[in-house]
Scaffold this motif. Structure first.
Motif, PDB file in Angstrom:
ATOM      1  N   GLY A 142       0.796  -1.222   0.000  1.00 11.99           N
ATOM      2  CA  GLY A 142       0.000   0.000   0.000  1.00 11.99           C
ATOM      3  C   GLY A 142       0.826   1.267   0.000  1.00 11.99           C
ATOM      4  N   HIS A 143       2.081   1.143  -0.387  1.00 13.56           N
ATOM      5  CA  HIS A 143       2.991   2.279  -0.427  1.00 13.56           C
ATOM      6  C   HIS A 143       3.482   2.516  -1.841  1.00 13.56           C
ATOM      7  CE1 HIS A 143       3.671   1.027   3.954  1.00 13.56           C
ATOM      8  NE2 HIS A 143       2.976   2.145   3.959  1.00 13.56           N
ATOM      9  N   GLU A 144       4.203   3.595  -2.012  1.00 13.91           N
ATOM     10  CA  GLU A 144       4.854   3.915  -3.277  1.00 13.91           C
ATOM     11  C   GLU A 144       6.325   4.184  -3.001  1.00 13.91           C
ATOM     12  OE1 GLU A 144       3.650   3.946  -6.420  1.00 13.91           O
ATOM     13  OE2 GLU A 144       1.638   3.406  -5.739  1.00 13.91           O
ATOM     14  N   SER A 184      17.565  17.860   2.365  1.00 10.17           N
ATOM     15  CA  SER A 184      16.846  18.748   3.286  1.00 10.17           C
ATOM     16  C   SER A 184      15.405  19.005   2.819  1.00 10.17           C
ATOM     17  CB  SER A 184      17.589  20.076   3.451  1.00 10.17           C
ATOM     18  OG  SER A 184      17.661  20.754   2.205  1.00 10.17           O
ATOM     19  N   VAL A 185      15.089  18.675   1.546  1.00  7.49           N
ATOM     20  CA  VAL A 185      13.714  18.862   1.063  1.00  7.49           C
ATOM     21  C   VAL A 185      12.766  17.801   1.625  1.00  7.49           C
ATOM     22  CG1 VAL A 185      14.492  19.931  -1.083  1.00  7.49           C
ATOM     23  CG2 VAL A 185      13.881  17.503  -1.078  1.00  7.49           C
ATOM     24  N   LEU A 186      13.317  16.724   2.184  1.00  6.88           N
ATOM     25  CA  LEU A 186      12.476  15.643   2.694  1.00  6.88           C
ATOM     26  C   LEU A 186      11.685  16.071   3.924  1.00  6.88           C
ATOM     27  CD1 LEU A 186      14.987  12.669   2.433  1.00  6.88           C
ATOM     28  CD2 LEU A 186      13.067  13.184   0.905  1.00  6.88           C
ATOM     29  N   VAL A 187      10.415  15.737   3.931  1.00  7.12           N
ATOM     30  CA  VAL A 187       9.565  15.914   5.118  1.00  7.12           C
ATOM     31  C   VAL A 187       9.458  14.524   5.739  1.00  7.12           C
ATOM     32  CG1 VAL A 187       7.320  16.653   5.975  1.00  7.12           C
ATOM     33  CG2 VAL A 187       8.319  17.783   3.967  1.00  7.12           C
ATOM     34  N   LEU A 188      10.378  14.224   6.636  1.00  8.42           N
ATOM     35  CA  LEU A 188      10.547  12.864   7.124  1.00  8.42           C
ATOM     36  C   LEU A 188       9.352  12.329   7.908  1.00  8.42           C
ATOM     37  CD1 LEU A 188      14.326  13.099   7.938  1.00  8.42           C
ATOM     38  CD2 LEU A 188      13.252  11.761   6.118  1.00  8.42           C
ATOM     39  N   LYS A 189       8.523  13.207   8.459  1.00 11.85           N
ATOM     40  CA  LYS A 189       7.341  12.712   9.174  1.00 11.85           C
ATOM     41  C   LYS A 189       6.336  12.077   8.208  1.00 11.85           C
ATOM     42  CE  LYS A 189       4.845  17.114   9.209  1.00 11.85           C
ATOM     43  NZ  LYS A 189       4.262  18.166  10.032  1.00 11.85           N
ATOM     44  N   HIS A 190       6.491  12.324   6.907  1.00 14.35           N
ATOM     45  CA  HIS A 190       5.607  11.746   5.893  1.00 14.35           C
ATOM     46  C   HIS A 190       6.268  10.581   5.154  1.00 14.35           C
ATOM     47  CE1 HIS A 190       2.564  14.835   6.305  1.00 14.35           C
ATOM     48  NE2 HIS A 190       3.526  15.749   6.288  1.00 14.35           N
ATOM     49  N   VAL A 191       7.436  10.156   5.617  1.00 14.17           N
ATOM     50  CA  VAL A 191       8.201   9.107   4.945  1.00 14.17           C
ATOM     51  C   VAL A 191       8.166   7.834   5.785  1.00 14.17           C
ATOM     52  CG1 VAL A 191      10.535   8.458   4.196  1.00 14.17           C
ATOM     53  CG2 VAL A 191       9.689  10.778   3.769  1.00 14.17           C
ATOM     54  N   ILE A 204      12.308   6.968  -1.872  1.00 17.34           N
ATOM     55  CA  ILE A 204      11.573   7.349  -0.680  1.00 17.34           C
ATOM     56  C   ILE A 204      10.300   6.513  -0.662  1.00 17.34           C
ATOM     57  CG2 ILE A 204      10.552   9.285   0.595  1.00 17.34           C
ATOM     58  CD1 ILE A 204      13.584   9.551  -0.163  1.00 17.34           C
ATOM     59  N   VAL A 205      10.072   5.773   0.414  1.00 21.65           N
ATOM     60  CA  VAL A 205       8.875   4.947   0.536  1.00 21.65           C
ATOM     61  C   VAL A 205       7.843   5.739   1.340  1.00 21.65           C
ATOM     62  CG1 VAL A 205       7.925   2.760   1.368  1.00 21.65           C
ATOM     63  CG2 VAL A 205      10.252   2.845   0.413  1.00 21.65           C
ATOM     64  N   VAL A 206       6.684   5.949   0.707  1.00 24.03           N
ATOM     65  CA  VAL A 206       5.631   6.775   1.305  1.00 24.03           C
ATOM     66  C   VAL A 206       4.270   6.107   1.122  1.00 24.03           C
ATOM     67  CG1 VAL A 206       6.882   8.951   0.955  1.00 24.03           C
ATOM     68  CG2 VAL A 206       5.339   8.133  -0.818  1.00 24.03           C
ATOM     69  N   GLU A 207       3.300   6.573   1.892  1.00 25.90           N
ATOM     70  CA  GLU A 207       1.912   6.145   1.714  1.00 25.90           C
ATOM     71  C   GLU A 207       1.440   6.605   0.345  1.00 25.90           C
ATOM     72  OE1 GLU A 207       0.088   4.446   3.962  1.00 25.90           O
ATOM     73  OE2 GLU A 207       1.513   4.528   5.627  1.00 25.90           O
ATOM     74  N   GLU A 208       0.470   5.913  -0.234  1.00 26.77           N
ATOM     75  CA  GLU A 208      -0.050   6.288  -1.557  1.00 26.77           C
ATOM     76  C   GLU A 208      -0.559   7.727  -1.578  1.00 26.77           C
ATOM     77  OE1 GLU A 208      -2.945   3.436  -2.922  1.00 26.77           O
ATOM     78  OE2 GLU A 208      -1.509   1.795  -2.838  1.00 26.77           O
ATOM     79  N   ASP A 209      -1.301   8.136  -0.539  1.00 22.49           N
ATOM     80  CA  ASP A 209      -1.828   9.503  -0.484  1.00 22.49           C
ATOM     81  C   ASP A 209      -0.709  10.539  -0.416  1.00 22.49           C
ATOM     82  OD1 ASP A 209      -4.389   8.494  -0.587  1.00 22.49           O
ATOM     83  OD2 ASP A 209      -4.752   8.697   1.571  1.00 22.49           O
ATOM     84  N   HIS A 234       2.229  10.169  -1.671  1.00 21.49           N
ATOM     85  CA  HIS A 234       2.804  10.215  -3.014  1.00 21.49           C
ATOM     86  C   HIS A 234       1.966  11.118  -3.921  1.00 21.49           C
ATOM     87  CE1 HIS A 234       4.614   9.097  -6.766  1.00 21.49           C
ATOM     88  NE2 HIS A 234       3.507   8.535  -7.204  1.00 21.49           N
ATOM     89  N   LYS A 235       0.666  10.927  -3.886  1.00 21.27           N
ATOM     90  CA  LYS A 235      -0.237  11.728  -4.750  1.00 21.27           C
ATOM     91  C   LYS A 235      -0.163  13.216  -4.428  1.00 21.27           C
ATOM     92  CE  LYS A 235      -3.450   7.983  -5.645  1.00 21.27           C
ATOM     93  NZ  LYS A 235      -4.671   7.334  -5.232  1.00 21.27           N
TER      94      LYS A 235
END
Length: 170
Positions: free
Chosen positions: A68-70, A81-88, A155-160, A162-163
């Motif tokens: 269920g990830h992307e 530094s562009v990464l928002v790690l709380k969403h990763v 970067i592995v993230v939730e589908e939402d 990613h969108k």
């Protein structure tokens, strides 16, 4: 902490299980993904001909989607530094390593994720996870890794996530 050690050429399998902190995938599952990706071929182009692993990026991306990830390819022209790690969910690196038979090189997968407020390197070639540290230490670690052309980052993230693109600052 859950940590799988290297076996055969199954570093992608180990990195995925280390990323999710439990045995989610087995070799037969990743081999099945190879069959789905190339159903009409006897020898899958997505893994080692010998069937020992050595899976490619397509298998990684499909396996992450099963969860269920992307997996989002990280453009190295950007700074970590562009990464928002709380969403990763986590980070997967694909690194070129030396082979026993020069001049050939092999690819190696490793997972990085946060556990208990600290980021860890879950390289299956290590005896156990290695603490990287907090967010600033992780970003410095990634800067060093990305300096070379021998590393690709996903970067592995939730589908939402990613969108919406909320895994990075604009």
């Amino acid at each position: 902490m859950y940590h799988e050690k290297q076996s055969k050429q199954l570093c992608l399998l180990h990195s995925l299980n280390n990323l999710y902190q439990k045995e989610v995938f087995q070799q037969k599952v990743l081999d099945g993904i190879c069959s789905v990706l190339s159903p009409d071929t006897f020898f899958s182009p997505h893994r080692s001909i010998l069937g020992l692993g050595n899976y490619d990026v397509n298998v990684m991306m499909k396996a992450v989607q099963v969860m269920g990830h992307e997996a989002v390819w990280f453009d190295k022209r950007l700074h970590p530094s562009v990464l928002v790690l709380k969403h990763v969910v986590g980070i997967i690196l694909n690194m070129t390593t030396s082979s026993y038979i020069p001049p050939f090189h092999r690819k190696h997968w490793i997972a990085i994720r946060e556990v208990g407020g600290k980021f860890y390197n879950f390289d299956s070639k290590l005896k156990g996870p290695i603490e990287i540290g907090d967010e600033s230490h992780l970003k410095s670690f990634l800067v060093e890794k990305l300096k070379t052309n021998e590393v690709e980052m996903f970067i592995v993230v939730e589908e939402d996530t990613h969108k919406s693109g909320s895994w990075k600052n604009s």
